[in-house]
Structure formats: C-alpha cells, structure tokens
Design an enzyme around this catalytic site. Structure first.
Site, PDB file in Angstrom:
ATOM      1  N   ARG A 112      -4.323 -20.423   9.235  1.00  0.00           N
ATOM      2  CA  ARG A 112      -5.670 -19.894   9.535  1.00  0.00           C
ATOM      3  C   ARG A 112      -5.644 -18.645  10.400  1.00  0.00           C
ATOM      4  NH1 ARG A 112      -6.729 -25.454   9.883  1.00  0.00           N
ATOM      5  NH2 ARG A 112      -7.688 -26.155   7.962  1.00  0.00           N
ATOM      6  N   LYS A 117      -8.564  -4.099   6.924  1.00  0.00           N
ATOM      7  CA  LYS A 117      -8.751  -4.552   5.539  1.00  0.00           C
ATOM      8  C   LYS A 117      -7.392  -4.946   4.989  1.00  0.00           C
ATOM      9  CE  LYS A 117     -12.777  -2.167   3.671  1.00  0.00           C
ATOM     10  NZ  LYS A 117     -13.227  -1.170   2.669  1.00  0.00           N
ATOM     11  N   GLU A 140      -6.014  11.011   1.189  1.00  0.00           N
ATOM     12  CA  GLU A 140      -6.818  10.236   2.151  1.00  0.00           C
ATOM     13  C   GLU A 140      -7.074  11.049   3.424  1.00  0.00           C
ATOM     14  OE1 GLU A 140      -8.098   7.348   1.264  1.00  0.00           O
ATOM     15  OE2 GLU A 140      -6.690   6.213   0.021  1.00  0.00           O
ATOM     16  N   LYS A 174     -11.558   7.047  11.555  1.00  0.00           N
ATOM     17  CA  LYS A 174     -11.607   5.693  10.996  1.00  0.00           C
ATOM     18  C   LYS A 174     -11.962   4.679  12.080  1.00  0.00           C
ATOM     19  CE  LYS A 174      -9.774   2.414   7.842  1.00  0.00           C
ATOM     20  NZ  LYS A 174      -8.923   2.111   6.706  1.00  0.00           N
ATOM     21  N   GLU A 216     -17.942  -3.680   6.857  1.00  0.00           N
ATOM     22  CA  GLU A 216     -18.518  -2.879   5.773  1.00  0.00           C
ATOM     23  C   GLU A 216     -19.898  -3.368   5.334  1.00  0.00           C
ATOM     24  OE1 GLU A 216     -15.653  -1.032   3.113  1.00  0.00           O
ATOM     25  OE2 GLU A 216     -17.039  -1.380   1.465  1.00  0.00           O
ATOM     26  N   ARG A 233     -19.239   1.953   6.752  1.00  0.00           N
ATOM     27  CA  ARG A 233     -17.803   1.921   6.477  1.00  0.00           C
ATOM     28  C   ARG A 233     -17.513   2.275   5.013  1.00  0.00           C
ATOM     29  NH1 ARG A 233     -12.940  -2.183   8.365  1.00  0.00           N
ATOM     30  NH2 ARG A 233     -11.360  -1.183   7.083  1.00  0.00           N
ATOM     31  N   ASN A 252     -14.815   4.876   1.331  1.00  0.00           N
ATOM     32  CA  ASN A 252     -14.441   4.672  -0.074  1.00  0.00           C
ATOM     33  C   ASN A 252     -14.706   5.921  -0.912  1.00  0.00           C
ATOM     34  OD1 ASN A 252     -13.826   2.009   0.561  1.00  0.00           O
ATOM     35  ND2 ASN A 252     -15.925   1.341   0.204  1.00  0.00           N
ATOM     36  N   HIS A 304     -13.007   6.534  -4.171  1.00  0.00           N
ATOM     37  CA  HIS A 304     -12.274   5.313  -4.525  1.00  0.00           C
ATOM     38  C   HIS A 304     -12.878   4.570  -5.712  1.00  0.00           C
ATOM     39  CE1 HIS A 304     -10.176   6.167  -0.857  1.00  0.00           C
ATOM     40  NE2 HIS A 304      -9.423   5.087  -0.954  1.00  0.00           N
ATOM     41  N   HIS A 345     -10.264   3.883  -8.331  1.00  0.00           N
ATOM     42  CA  HIS A 345      -9.882   2.534  -8.763  1.00  0.00           C
ATOM     43  C   HIS A 345      -9.998   2.398 -10.283  1.00  0.00           C
ATOM     44  CE1 HIS A 345     -10.550   0.541  -4.550  1.00  0.00           C
ATOM     45  NE2 HIS A 345      -9.481   1.294  -4.606  1.00  0.00           N
ATOM     46  N   HIS A 366      -1.993   5.671  -6.142  1.00  0.00           N
ATOM     47  CA  HIS A 366      -3.320   5.438  -5.565  1.00  0.00           C
ATOM     48  C   HIS A 366      -3.920   6.736  -5.013  1.00  0.00           C
ATOM     49  CE1 HIS A 366      -6.560   3.478  -3.359  1.00  0.00           C
ATOM     50  NE2 HIS A 366      -6.156   4.109  -2.266  1.00  0.00           N
TER      51      HIS A 366
HETATM   52  P1  NAD Z   1       3.290   2.093  -1.007  1.00  0.00           P
HETATM   53  O1  NAD Z   1       3.224   1.094   0.050  1.00  0.00           O
HETATM   54  O2  NAD Z   1       3.569   1.639  -2.399  1.00  0.00           O
HETATM   55  O3  NAD Z   1       4.357   3.212  -0.590  1.00  0.00           O
HETATM   56  C1  NAD Z   1       4.634   4.261  -1.484  1.00  0.00           C
HETATM   57  C2  NAD Z   1       6.119   4.331  -1.840  1.00  0.00           C
HETATM   58  O4  NAD Z   1       6.825   4.920  -0.753  1.00  0.00           O
HETATM   59  C3  NAD Z   1       6.783   2.995  -2.087  1.00  0.00           C
HETATM   60  O5  NAD Z   1       7.706   3.129  -3.146  1.00  0.00           O
HETATM   61  C4  NAD Z   1       7.531   2.711  -0.785  1.00  0.00           C
HETATM   62  O6  NAD Z   1       8.650   1.898  -0.973  1.00  0.00           O
HETATM   63  C5  NAD Z   1       7.930   4.087  -0.371  1.00  0.00           C
HETATM   64  N1  NAD Z   1       8.096   4.330   1.062  1.00  0.00           N
HETATM   65  C6  NAD Z   1       7.308   3.868   2.052  1.00  0.00           C
HETATM   66  N2  NAD Z   1       7.663   4.439   3.220  1.00  0.00           N
HETATM   67  C7  NAD Z   1       8.708   5.247   2.946  1.00  0.00           C
HETATM   68  C8  NAD Z   1       9.489   6.138   3.741  1.00  0.00           C
HETATM   69  N3  NAD Z   1       9.208   6.327   5.036  1.00  0.00           N
HETATM   70  N4  NAD Z   1      10.492   6.814   3.149  1.00  0.00           N
HETATM   71  C9  NAD Z   1      10.724   6.675   1.817  1.00  0.00           C
HETATM   72  N5  NAD Z   1      10.003   5.875   1.012  1.00  0.00           N
HETATM   73  C10 NAD Z   1       8.994   5.171   1.573  1.00  0.00           C
HETATM   74  O7  NAD Z   1       1.920   2.926  -1.133  1.00  0.00           O
HETATM   75  P2  NAD Z   1       0.952   3.620  -0.083  1.00  0.00           P
HETATM   76  O8  NAD Z   1       0.525   4.865  -0.738  1.00  0.00           O
HETATM   77  O9  NAD Z   1       1.510   3.639   1.288  1.00  0.00           O
HETATM   78  O10 NAD Z   1      -0.280   2.598  -0.042  1.00  0.00           O
HETATM   79  C11 NAD Z   1      -1.067   2.364  -1.184  1.00  0.00           C
HETATM   80  C12 NAD Z   1      -1.756   1.042  -1.001  1.00  0.00           C
HETATM   81  O11 NAD Z   1      -2.590   1.082   0.151  1.00  0.00           O
HETATM   82  C13 NAD Z   1      -2.661   0.665  -2.160  1.00  0.00           C
HETATM   83  O12 NAD Z   1      -2.412  -0.673  -2.504  1.00  0.00           O
HETATM   84  C14 NAD Z   1      -4.052   0.797  -1.588  1.00  0.00           C
HETATM   85  O13 NAD Z   1      -4.979  -0.097  -2.176  1.00  0.00           O
HETATM   86  C15 NAD Z   1      -3.820   0.470  -0.150  1.00  0.00           C
HETATM   87  N6  NAD Z   1      -4.845   0.984   0.773  1.00  0.00           N
HETATM   88  C16 NAD Z   1      -5.372   0.114   1.660  1.00  0.00           C
HETATM   89  C17 NAD Z   1      -6.301   0.544   2.560  1.00  0.00           C
HETATM   90  C18 NAD Z   1      -6.837  -0.397   3.607  1.00  0.00           C
HETATM   91  O14 NAD Z   1      -7.771  -0.035   4.321  1.00  0.00           O
HETATM   92  N7  NAD Z   1      -6.276  -1.570   3.750  1.00  0.00           N
HETATM   93  C19 NAD Z   1      -6.691   1.889   2.592  1.00  0.00           C
HETATM   94  C20 NAD Z   1      -6.121   2.766   1.672  1.00  0.00           C
HETATM   95  C21 NAD Z   1      -5.187   2.298   0.761  1.00  0.00           C
HETATM   96  N1  GLY Z   2      -9.957   2.399   3.160  1.00  0.00           N
HETATM   97  C1  GLY Z   2     -11.327   1.996   3.299  1.00  0.00           C
HETATM   98  C2  GLY Z   2     -11.590   1.155   4.509  1.00  0.00           C
HETATM   99  O1  GLY Z   2     -10.701   0.840   5.261  1.00  0.00           O
HETATM  100  O2  GLY Z   2     -12.704   0.784   4.733  1.00  0.00           O
END
Ligand code: NAD
Ligand code: GLY
Length: 371
Positions: A125, A147, A189, A231, A241, A245, A249, A252, A256, A270
């Site tokens: 939990r 998130k 972003e 942020k 949200e 908030r 997006n 997005h 998406h 992404h």
């Molecule tokens: P990711 O985590 O897939 O990383 C991108 C690539 O870079 C991967 O292959 C990873 O192994 C590699 N990598 C990571 N750090 C590295 C480094 N320092 N050196 C070399 N390689 C490295 O993708 P991302 O772009 O970081 O994140 C995308 C994800 O984030 C999506 O799933 C998206 O939905 C999510 N997201 C979430 C939020 C939120 O608020 N929670 C906001 C925006 C995006």
């Molecule tokens: N990336 C959108 C949020 O965190 O609300």
C-alpha cells in the site's frame, strides 16, 4: 566544467521534496538519500542501458553511506512499462523481503521512473521511492510531480497512481552518455514549458538550445531548473490534475495518438511524438483563429533547426480518422469529450473541450498523407 548545484522545492505539505540538479550527483546519492530513509535498505530499479553506466557508482555511494542496496535490471524501452514487468518488479521486491521502510530507487529514464513509482505506490500500500533521472525528458518532466504508471494494449499510462518521490537527484553528467536522438526527444518536453506560459523562456531557448543539447552544463542546469520550477508550481497548485495541471499535456493528446499508431517503439520516441503533437496543437489553434500563424511558424522553425520532427514520417500510411480514434481512447477524455491544450500564441496555452471535429480533422489532414 562548472559543478554548481541548483535546487528546486516541490511544495506539497507533508509530501514536499527537493529536486537537486548538479553534475556528478550519483556519487553523492547515498549520503543525500540516507537522512530521508526510514531504514538503511534500498532497492534500485534500472534498465540494461543504464546499469552498465551508472549502477555500480550508485551502489558504491549507497554502500559508503551505510545503505544495503539490491537491484533489478530490466530491458530498456517503452515495452517495459507494462503489466508483465510490473509483476516482475513486485515479485523481485517481495522475494527480497523488502519492508515498508525500504526505499525504492528509480535509476533511469521515464520508463523506469514511471514503473518504479507505480510499484512503490502499490507495494504494501505504498513504500517510499526516489528518482534518479538519467534522461533529459525524465529530468525536466517525468521524475517530478508523482505521476506513475504503465501502459496497456489499449493505450498509454492508463493504469497508474499519484505517488510523490522523497527526493529527485538530476545528475546532469548522465546526459553525456545519452544518444543525441534521446536528448532531442527530451527537448520536446523542455520547449513545452515555454509554449505553455513562459515566452521569455522560449526566447532563451531560441538562443541557448544548441548549447544545452551539446552538453553545456550551465545551460543544461538553467533549463532543467526552469522546467522543474514551472512543473513544481503547477503540481503544487493542482497535484491530482483537477484542472490546470492538464496544461502539461500540451502536445500529448496528439502525441499519444501517434505513439499508439506507431506501437510505442523506436519508430517514434515519446518526445518525438510530443514535438509533432505540440506543432499540431499550435496549428489547430491557428486554424481555429486563436493563434497567429507566425507563432506556429516560429515554433516549427525552432524545432526543425535542432533536428526534431514536426511532420509525420512518410514511411507509413496515416489517416486523420485513425488518429481521432486513438484520441478518443486517451485518458484525458471527460464525459466522452477530449480536453485539448490549445494556445493563443507561444506562452499562452489554455484548456478547452470545444474543438469542432471538422477543424480537428482538417488540421490532421494537413499532416497526414491520405486526408
Ligand atoms: P526511456 O526511459 O525509455 O529512456 C530512453 C532511452 O535512453 C532508453 O533506451 C534508456 O535505456 C536510455 N538511457 C536512459 N538514460 C541514459 C543515459 N544516461 N545514457 C544512455 N542511455 C540512457 O524514455 P524517456 O524518454 O526517459 O521517458 C519516456 C517515458 O516517460 C514515457 O513512458 C512517458 O510516458 C513517460 N513520461 C512520464 C511523465 C510523468 O509525469 N510521469 C512525463 C513525461 C513522460
Ligand atoms: N507530464 C504531465 C504531468 O506530469 O502532469
């Protein structure tokens, strides 16, 4: 290279935490985390790209701070953010007999951060977790704000929870090993924050984005801190949200849909989808008579100049109908209507459910090759 530190506070009452931004933070992570921990036990989740680069250093710094750390390395990529890997993570944590006082540490990009955060939210939990984001995208966006979640076959981030980290350590040096394509994807972003409500930041980016992408540490720290401040402000006002908030997006809903169409893989990252989606949001705003075309042109020019995509790739057939179908499955649908983030210009974004279908279809047809 300068190694100054910048700190940003996320003000959420008893769930408040700091974001610390500095080159080389991983080597100090143990001593920075230890005072926040309820027991000297940690479990690190990372992926197979990040592990060979940074896991040993993080484990060593944990050990030096008296923290016993175990770890699990998952395959890299968006496909890891699914039920099967969530189950694997939960099983590994239970097999390691983690207790509620154990800290889960996400070391990696947004995929690892979202998955680890969700596992931390639901295990027993809720256990504490910390974010050590290693991509630009994760340092400016996904590691902040709580998130967490996974994708399902029916769409992105449809299962998840709000669960805030205890600390975010953005080690800017980790971006040195990030492939340029990933840096650029993360940059989508960054520019988003300028387009939402900060025209001065957008202007700063026009002059400094190249340095930031090439790895200038002062530029990186400034941009990451500026994004995290924006942020943090939005999240502090609307953590779950209920309203504003959703401005985060921007791009997005379209993004998406593009990711759903391309299968959440290497074909379109992404951030690349968000870049095209942000241009789509701006073009839709222009088509609806809300924003000047000059602002959409300016945004496109900036992104193209850096090498980001602003149009749909010609290697597949795109149709407006299919993209609209994907949008209807997005989690931002309310009472059957999609809430769009549109703009009156760069730095003047707003939320609205009032988008005529014909304007949406016409804008998308400008982007697709089939109408
Ligand atoms: P990711 O985590 O897939 O990383 C991108 C690539 O870079 C991967 O292959 C990873 O192994 C590699 N990598 C990571 N750090 C590295 C480094 N320092 N050196 C070399 N390689 C490295 O993708 P991302 O772009 O970081 O994140 C995308 C994800 O984030 C999506 O799933 C998206 O939905 C999510 N997201 C979430 C939020 C939120 O608020 N929670 C906001 C925006 C995006
Ligand atoms: N990336 C959108 C949020 O965190 O609300």
């Amino acid at each position: 290279m300068t190694c100054e530190e910048t700190r940003v506070a996320v003000d959420l009452g008893e769930r408040s935490y700091d974001i610390r931004i500095q080159a080389g933070l991983i080597d100090r992570a143990g001593s920075l985390l230890r005072p926040l921990m309820r027991s000297p036990r940690a479990f690190i989740l990372t992926d197979d790209n990040v592990a060979p680069l940074y896991l040993d250093r993080l484990t060593r710094s944990a050990t030096e701070a008296g923290i016993a750390a175990q770890s699990l390395v998952l395959p890299h990529g968006e496909g890891t953010k699914d039920f099967a890997h969530l189950e694997q993570v939960i099983d590994a944590l239970l097999a390691a007999r983690v207790e509620r006082s154990t800290l889960l540490i996400a070391l990696g990009g947004g995929v690892i951060g979202d998955l680890a955060g969700f596992a931390a939210a639901i295990l027993q939990r809720g256990i504490d977790f910390a974010q050590i984001p290693t991509t630009l995208l994760a340092q400016v966006d996904s590691s902040v704000g709580g998130k967490t979640g996974i994708n399902t076959a029916r769409g992105k981030n449809l299962v998840g929870a709000f669960h805030q980290p205890r600390l975010v350590l953005a080690d800017t040096q980790t971006l040195d090993s990030l492939p340029r394509r990933e840096v650029l994807a993360g940059y989508a972003e960054v520019v988003k924050y300028g387009v939402i409500d900060d025209p001065a930041f957008f202007e700063w980016l026009e002059g400094n984005a190249e340095a930031l992408i090439k790895g200038d540490d002062a530029a990186r720290r400034h941009a990451i801190a500026q994004c995290c401040r924006a942020k943090a402000r939005i999240v502090a006002a609307d953590e779950r949200e209920g309203g504003q908030r959703a401005l985060l997006n921007l791009g997005h809903t379209f993004g998406h849909a593009l990711e759903a169409e391309t299968g959440y893989g290497d074909e379109m990252l992404h951030g690349e989808a968000v870049a095209i989606g942000t241009v789509m949001a701006m073009r839709l705003s222009v088509r609806m008579g809300l924003a000047p075309a000059a602002d959409a042109d300016r945004l496109e020019r900036h992104l193209v100049g850096l090498g980001l995509p602003v149009r749909l790739p010609g290697n597949r057939v795109w149709t407006a109908d299919r993209l609209i179908h994907h949008m209807a499955g997005d989690k931002k649908v309310k009472d059957g209507r999609v809430t769009f983030v549109l703009a009156r210009g760069i730095g003047a974004s707003f939320l609205t459910p009032d988008v005529p279908l014909d304007a949406l279809a016409a804008m998308l047809s400008d982007f697709t090759n089939t109408g």
